[in-house]
Structures are given as structure tokens and as C-alpha cells.
Design an enzyme around this catalytic site. Structure first.
Site, short mmCIF file in Angstrom:
data_model
loop_
_atom_site.label_atom_id
_atom_site.label_comp_id
_atom_site.label_asym_id
_atom_site.label_seq_id
_atom_site.Cartn_x
_atom_site.Cartn_y
_atom_site.Cartn_z
CD GLU A 3 -5.56 1.82 -2.94
OE1 GLU A 3 -6.91 1.83 -2.54
OE2 GLU A 3 -4.78 1.82 -2.35
CG HIS A 36 -1.86 1.03 1.17
ND1 HIS A 36 -1.62 2.30 1.48
CD2 HIS A 36 -3.45 0.89 0.68
CE1 HIS A 36 -2.91 3.04 1.07
NE2 HIS A 36 -3.75 2.21 0.98
P1 PGA Z 1 -9.91 5.75 0.00
O1 PGA Z 1 -8.46 4.87 0.53
O2 PGA Z 1 -11.00 5.07 -0.22
O3 PGA Z 1 -10.10 6.43 1.49
O4 PGA Z 1 -9.42 6.68 -0.87
C1 PGA Z 1 -8.24 3.82 -0.33
C2 PGA Z 1 -6.93 3.20 0.23
O5 PGA Z 1 -6.22 3.85 0.74
O6 PGA Z 1 -6.70 1.84 0.15
#
Ligand code: PGA
Length: 245
Positions: free
Chosen positions: A165, A93
Site C-alpha cells: 500500500e 497498516h
Molecule cells: P483506500 O484504503 O482503499 O481507502 O485507499 C486502503 C487501506 O488503507 O487499506
């Protein structure tokens, strides 16, 4: 087709709050047409596992150690997670890459350890705003994929998942806003194709970054988006329930 919706609770809740939310989800989400995965912090995992066991909700973890066992103070092994009933583990992440200086070599070892222990890694990749602005998104993503997946072999398409992401879209970042679903779809197509070249298997690719009950469907109906990795909105009972149904 069944989508995969993953709740990443990060370090946002106390143990009592985690337990309460898990119980509420278990009661409200009766029959899920999608695979819904709850990823609490390590401490809450052991308590939440037995609650989810009686439901269709699946237990996930937010990280695991690189090694299987040994003198690694503070670490939690993939095998211990497996023994608690964990099925998925989020790896790489962007918050861990930034705050804990995790690099692709570390993430690669974690993926290997997760796979050896029959956990499904959810490998997170994503570009920063600077890469997006300089038009380097795809080359950056390809580089992250190549490094993190170096030497990794899977037999089935369901053994590993990628979560795309874009870092600038993650809600905890300043001025964050979700990517356009159509734009995300195009990048997912690229990630799928490149992952297939590296692994010889086409795996699911989730989208994460400021998803909410109001935009979830728009993402989930895109051809190349297999599901969502949800941070902030996964902490809100009715909002997350809407996103999963
Ligand atoms: P968010 O976070 O949905 O709050 O943007 C996603 C993540 O960091 O996995």
C-alpha cells in the site's frame, strides 16, 4: 486464479452500521469466485462472525496484540481472534505505524503471534511520497520486509500475505490517487522476489490504495497482483460487490 479481496473497514462504522453492512454483503454476495475477507473493528467482530459463517465470506481482523496473553490493558490476543473464527489479520497498516507509532519490531512480534495462533497475517508495507520522489521506493520496501519478517518461518505459501500500500495512494491522504496498475505490477514482482529470498516461499501480494469498482479489474488482471486491500470503497455496498465479482 482465485484472488483475495480484503475489506478494511477501519474505524469508520458504528456497531449497528457494521452489522447491517455485513448482513447486506452476506445476502448479495452469493457465490464468490474470489476469497472475500471482511475486517470490521474488534467490537463488531464478535457479532459479524456468526453472520459470515453461513456464507462464503471470511472474517478478518485489523490488528492483534504482540503477546498471547497477560497484563496488556486494551490489547486483543491472536488466540481470542482465532476463537471467534477470524482467519486473516491485517498487521503493520500505515495508519497504525503513523498514529500508534508501531515499528517493525512490534509488527514482527505480532506476525509471530498471529502465526502461532494459525491466523494468516496480511503484512502491510508501503513507501511515503518522499521516498517515492527520491527514487527510494524499492530500498525502503526491502528494508520494511527484512525488519518485519526477521526470524519468521512459514511452511506453506498460504500462511502469510503481503499487502503493498503506497501511503500516498491511500484514499484518506491528501491528493491521493491510485498507482498505475502496470507500475504496481512491477513493484509486486519485486516484493514477491524479495519475500521469496527472505522466507523461501513465494507468497501472495495484494495491492491497496484508492481502489474502486472502476479500477479494480485493471489491478486484478496484472500478473503479480494477487488481490486487493480495500478501504473506502469497501464501505459502499454496490461498489464493493462489483469489486469482488
Ligand atoms: P483506500 O484504503 O482503499 O481507502 O485507499 C486502503 C487501506 O488503507 O487499506
Amino acid at each position: 486464479m482465485k484472488k483475495i479481496i480484503v475489506a478494511n473497514w477501519k474505524m469508520q462504522l458504528g456497531i449497528k452500521e457494521s452489522l447491517l453492512l455485513a448482513k447486506q454483503f452476506s445476502q448479495k454476495i452469493k457465490s464468490v469466485k474470489n476469497e472475500v475477507v471482511i475486517c470490521p473493528d474488534y467490537l463488531a467482530l464478535a457479532f459479524i462472525g456468526p453472520i459470515l459463517k453461513k456464507t462464503k465470506l471470511i472474517l478478518g481482523a485489523q490488528d492483534c496484540a504482540q503477546e498471547n496473553s497477560g497484563a496488556y490493558t486494551g490489547e486483543v490476543s491472536a488466540s481470542n481472534l482465532k476463537s471467534l473464527g477470524v482467519k486473516y489479520v491485517i498487521l503493520g497498516h500505515s495508519e497504525r505505524r503513523e498514529h500508534l507509532h508501531e515499528n517493525s519490531a512490534i509488527i514482527n512480534k505480532k506476525i509471530k503471534s498471529a502465526l502461532e495462533n494459525k491466523l494468516i497475517p496480511i503484512l502491510c508495507i508501503g513507501e511515503k511520497l518522499t521516498e517515492k520522489q527520491s527514487g527510494e521506493t524499492k530500498s525502503y520496501l526491502l528494508d520494511e520486509l527484512r525488519r518485519a519478517l526477521k526470524g519468521i518461518k512459514i511452511k506453506n505459501t498460504t500462511e502469510l500475505i503481503i499487502a503493498y500500500e503506497p501511503i500516498w495512494a491511500i484514499s484518506s491522504n491528501k491528493n491521493a490517487k491510485a498507482m498505475l496498475p502496470t507500475e504496481a505490477n512491477e513493484i509486486h514482482d519485486f516484493i514477491k522476489a524479495q519475500t521469496k529470498r527472505i522466507l523461501n516461499k513465494e507468497v501472495a501480494v495484494l495491492y491497496g490504495g484508492s481502489t474502486t469498482a472502476s479500477n479494480a479489474q485493471e489491478f486484478l488482471t496484472q500478473e503479480n497482483i494477487s488481490g486487493l486491500l480495500v478501504g473506502g470503497a469497501s464501505l459502499k455496498l454496490s461498489e464493493f460487490i462489483k469489486m469482488t465479482s
